[in-house]
Design an enzyme around this catalytic site. Structure first.
Site, mmCIF file in Angstrom:
data_model
loop_
_atom_site.group_PDB
_atom_site.id
_atom_site.type_symbol
_atom_site.label_atom_id
_atom_site.label_comp_id
_atom_site.label_asym_id
_atom_site.label_seq_id
_atom_site.Cartn_x
_atom_site.Cartn_y
_atom_site.Cartn_z
ATOM 1 N N LYS A 22 0.840 -1.215 0.000
ATOM 2 C CA LYS A 22 0.000 0.000 0.000
ATOM 3 C C LYS A 22 0.874 1.263 0.000
ATOM 4 O O LYS A 22 0.654 2.175 -0.788
ATOM 5 C CB LYS A 22 -0.886 0.008 1.251
ATOM 6 N N ASN A 23 1.858 1.300 0.907
ATOM 7 C CA ASN A 23 2.593 2.548 1.088
ATOM 8 C C ASN A 23 3.542 2.855 -0.062
ATOM 9 O O ASN A 23 4.084 3.961 -0.138
ATOM 10 C CB ASN A 23 3.330 2.546 2.435
ATOM 11 N N CYS A 120 -3.673 13.243 12.774
ATOM 12 C CA CYS A 120 -4.427 11.993 12.759
ATOM 13 C C CYS A 120 -4.256 11.311 14.108
ATOM 14 O O CYS A 120 -3.543 11.814 14.977
ATOM 15 C CB CYS A 120 -4.025 11.109 11.591
ATOM 16 N N ARG A 125 1.653 14.861 13.038
ATOM 17 C CA ARG A 125 2.107 14.641 11.671
ATOM 18 C C ARG A 125 2.113 15.897 10.800
ATOM 19 O O ARG A 125 1.392 15.981 9.790
ATOM 20 C CB ARG A 125 1.299 13.516 11.021
ATOM 21 N N ASP A 310 5.041 0.502 11.967
ATOM 22 C CA ASP A 310 3.795 -0.089 11.455
ATOM 23 C C ASP A 310 3.611 -1.544 11.884
ATOM 24 O O ASP A 310 2.605 -2.169 11.544
ATOM 25 C CB ASP A 310 3.754 0.010 9.922
ATOM 26 N N ARG A 402 -8.423 -0.162 4.750
ATOM 27 C CA ARG A 402 -7.522 0.765 4.076
ATOM 28 C C ARG A 402 -6.215 0.090 3.704
ATOM 29 O O ARG A 402 -5.554 0.511 2.754
ATOM 30 C CB ARG A 402 -7.213 1.947 4.997
HETATM 31 C C1 EPZ Z 1 4.844 6.768 6.342
HETATM 32 O O1 EPZ Z 1 4.194 7.887 6.918
HETATM 33 C C2 EPZ Z 1 3.817 5.654 6.300
HETATM 34 N N1 EPZ Z 1 2.666 6.090 5.523
HETATM 35 C C3 EPZ Z 1 3.382 5.302 7.708
HETATM 36 O O2 EPZ Z 1 2.495 4.197 7.643
HETATM 37 C C4 EPZ Z 1 4.630 4.891 8.520
HETATM 38 O O3 EPZ Z 1 4.231 4.646 9.835
HETATM 39 C C5 EPZ Z 1 5.654 6.026 8.478
HETATM 40 O O4 EPZ Z 1 5.974 6.363 7.107
HETATM 41 C C6 EPZ Z 1 6.944 5.686 9.186
HETATM 42 O O5 EPZ Z 1 7.500 4.532 8.619
HETATM 43 C C7 EPZ Z 1 2.691 6.049 4.213
HETATM 44 O O6 EPZ Z 1 3.679 5.671 3.592
HETATM 45 C C8 EPZ Z 1 1.444 6.433 3.509
HETATM 46 P P1 EPZ Z 1 7.175 10.110 8.254
HETATM 47 P P2 EPZ Z 1 4.842 9.320 6.835
HETATM 48 O O7 EPZ Z 1 7.115 11.344 7.451
HETATM 49 O O8 EPZ Z 1 5.585 9.437 5.579
HETATM 50 C C9 EPZ Z 1 7.316 13.590 11.555
HETATM 51 C C10 EPZ Z 1 0.480 3.038 7.906
HETATM 52 O O9 EPZ Z 1 -0.045 2.520 8.917
HETATM 53 N N2 EPZ Z 1 7.229 14.552 10.441
HETATM 54 O O10 EPZ Z 1 8.334 9.197 8.087
HETATM 55 O O11 EPZ Z 1 3.777 10.307 7.112
HETATM 56 C C11 EPZ Z 1 6.048 12.777 11.719
HETATM 57 O O12 EPZ Z 1 5.073 13.485 12.448
HETATM 58 C C12 EPZ Z 1 1.100 4.416 7.991
HETATM 59 O O13 EPZ Z 1 0.490 2.503 6.799
HETATM 60 C C13 EPZ Z 1 7.357 15.910 10.702
HETATM 61 O O14 EPZ Z 1 7.506 16.333 11.847
HETATM 62 O O15 EPZ Z 1 5.830 9.263 8.059
HETATM 63 C C14 EPZ Z 1 6.572 11.541 12.410
HETATM 64 O O16 EPZ Z 1 6.673 11.784 13.776
HETATM 65 C C15 EPZ Z 1 0.871 5.082 9.301
HETATM 66 N N3 EPZ Z 1 7.293 16.776 9.649
HETATM 67 C C16 EPZ Z 1 7.974 11.357 11.819
HETATM 68 O O17 EPZ Z 1 8.301 12.639 11.249
HETATM 69 C C17 EPZ Z 1 7.124 16.371 8.355
HETATM 70 O O18 EPZ Z 1 7.062 17.211 7.444
HETATM 71 C C18 EPZ Z 1 8.079 10.317 10.715
HETATM 72 O O19 EPZ Z 1 7.027 10.498 9.792
HETATM 73 C C19 EPZ Z 1 7.022 14.987 8.112
HETATM 74 C C20 EPZ Z 1 7.078 14.102 9.162
#
Ligand code: EPZ
Length: 432
Positions: A22-23, A120, A125, A310, A402
């Site tokens: 999915k991701n 969320c 996020r 995840d 989802r």
């Molecule tokens: C991806 O989310 C995945 N989603 C998530 O899976 C997964 O948990 C996550 O990566 C970590 O592996 C998708 O790919 C659609 P990040 P993403 O940006 O890209 C902070 C699932 O269950 N951050 O690596 O949104 C953020 O808040 C989902 O399938 C900022 O502060 O994750 C988090 O604490 C849930 N500012 C950390 O970084 C930003 O601009 C890592 O988030 C971006 C992120």
């Protein structure tokens, strides 16, 4: 609202084919906006999230054709012209990865207006790193009334992007924008998740020049135009890990196929440490447990190749019946323990303090009514239900739909007693 009912006690024995990730699929779908030629994605999972993004892409001018191909489900995405550069709040809030259309839209047309996704259930996020990356590529970013207005009328320019910490989404977003920028872009402290490499392979098949994905430094030499391509979506490591944990929980022997064991090595090591039989095969893994109780082990979530956030909820479910105390530390998201109180409704002994949960294994769980709070949390409740005495019903399973394709069918084929109870359609969807 549909619910899932699980009658606990059955061992799992059989084969589960792993679907496409999915991701990865949802970022690859966004890549189709970068060219006026068709992008054919094979090994596509059929999920609420991919359907959902298809809907948004259609609004932007993409023809989305889902069909069965010789190798399973495939989707052909063709955006001959971008007819709108506007992604409204009601679509983006329902799936935050929709935000990733911003970069490709600006890269191709020089402008876009995309809603901020909002928070969320698992954390605030923010998307500040996404916006900083686009600014480093020369886009002018303005925020008004919950929307991002991005403009680069003379096109994006290659630049240096150094992330202060690892973000999967921001790294992907930067790649998606930089492929059409003029000049060279270097992304430092990039996420190394396998989905990044999958995106690189797809973009390069479309004519892009991307190197280094899967390492902390990615270099992109911009090209003027991309073309159509065919790309097979990488196997879903989180789905594979989830069924590996389910097999470890229920006992029996399950073979996971159509995948790659190295994608979940950090989980497999922990399963072995807990006393589970793990055999890595050419296209997946065999998970075996014959009756004996597992030992408690500690985990800490980390960016890839560390233990995936995840898979944290699923692993917590597994530890609820292990021998001893397990410490589970969540370091990626600030609020990702919402499954803990639901697992406690099934009789688990868990205390949460800050980013750490302590799980003291109990002999038995008992079936109860529980509620899914996000995608991975919901499947952790199904996993717990596999061993809970009596019946467990999980509500709000739109979360599950989802990200898990035909879950009841896949678990049911291995002997699990899992059934869907149909309810009224729901419209509330959180955007994790
Ligand atoms: C991806 O989310 C995945 N989603 C998530 O899976 C997964 O948990 C996550 O990566 C970590 O592996 C998708 O790919 C659609 P990040 P993403 O940006 O890209 C902070 C699932 O269950 N951050 O690596 O949104 C953020 O808040 C989902 O399938 C900022 O502060 O994750 C988090 O604490 C849930 N500012 C950390 O970084 C930003 O601009 C890592 O988030 C971006 C992120």
């Amino acid at each position: 609202m549909d619910r899932i009912a699980i009658t606990g006690g059955a061992q799992l024995n059989g084969i589960i084919p792993v679907s496409g990730a999915k991701n990865s699929a949802i970022k690859l779908m966004a890549a189709s906006l970068l060219t006026d030629q068709p992008l054919r994605l094979t090994n596509m999972p059929r999920l609420a999230d991919t359907k959902f993004l298809g809907k948004l892409l259609t609004r932007l001018g993409t023809h989305v054709d889902e069909r069965e191909g010789p190798d399973g489900s495939e989707t052909i995405l063709h955006a001959p012209e971008i007819t709108s550069g506007f992604a409204p709040y009601d679509l983006v809030r329902q799936m935050r990865a929709s935000f990733n259309v911003l970069g490709p839209l600006v890269a191709r047309t020089g402008q876009a207006k995309v809603s901020l996704p909002g928070g969320c259930t698992i954390g605030a996020r923010p998307v500040d790193l996404h916006l900083q990356a686009l600014e480093a590529l020369g886009a002018k970013i303005d925020l008004h009334e919950g929307y991002v207005y991005a403009q680069a009328p003379r096109g994006l320019k290659g630049g240096e992007i150094e992330f202060p910490f690892v973000s999967v989404g921001a790294t992907e977003h930067a790649m998606l924008a930089a492929v059409l920028a003029d000049g060279v872009t270097v992304i430092k402290n990039a996420a190394c998740e396998p989905e990044l490499l999958d995106l690189q392979i797809c973009l390069n098949a479309m004519g892009a020049r991307v190197e280094g994905a899967g390492t902390p430094t990615i270099t992109i030499t911009g090209v003027a135009k991309l073309h159509g391509a065919t790309h097979s979506v990488i196997p879903d490591r989180i789905e594979m890990g989830t069924y590996a944990v389910a097999a470890a929980m229920a006992g029996g022997e399950v073979q996971l196929t159509r995948s790659r064991p190295e994608l979940i090595d950090s989980l497999l090591v922990k399963l072995e440490e807990a006393g589970c039989g793990v055999v890595r095969t050419e296209d997946g893994v065999i998970i075996r447990r014959n009756g004996h109780r597992l030992e408690a082990v500690d985990v800490e979530t980390q960016p890839y190749p560390g233990f995936a956030t995840d898979l944290q909820a699923q692993f917590m479910a597994l530890m609820t019946t292990a021998k001893g105390e397990s410490r589970i530390r969540e370091t990626i998201f600030e609020n990702r323990f919402m499954h803990a109180p639901e697992l406690m409704r099934l009789g688990a002994d868990i205390s949460v303090s800050g980013g750490e949960a302590r799980v003291r294994g109990v002999e038995r769980l008992e079936g109860a009514e529980v509620m899914a709070t996000d995608l991975r949390a919901s499947v952790s409740l199904v996993i717990a239900g596999l061993v809970a005495r009596g019946e467990t019903t999980v509500s709000r399973i739109y979360h599950l739909d989802r990200g898990f394709e035909r879950l009841e069918e896949k678990l049911g084929a291995c002997g699990a007693q899992v059934r869907r109870i149909k309810g009224e359609p729901e419209d509330a969807i959180d955007n994790d």
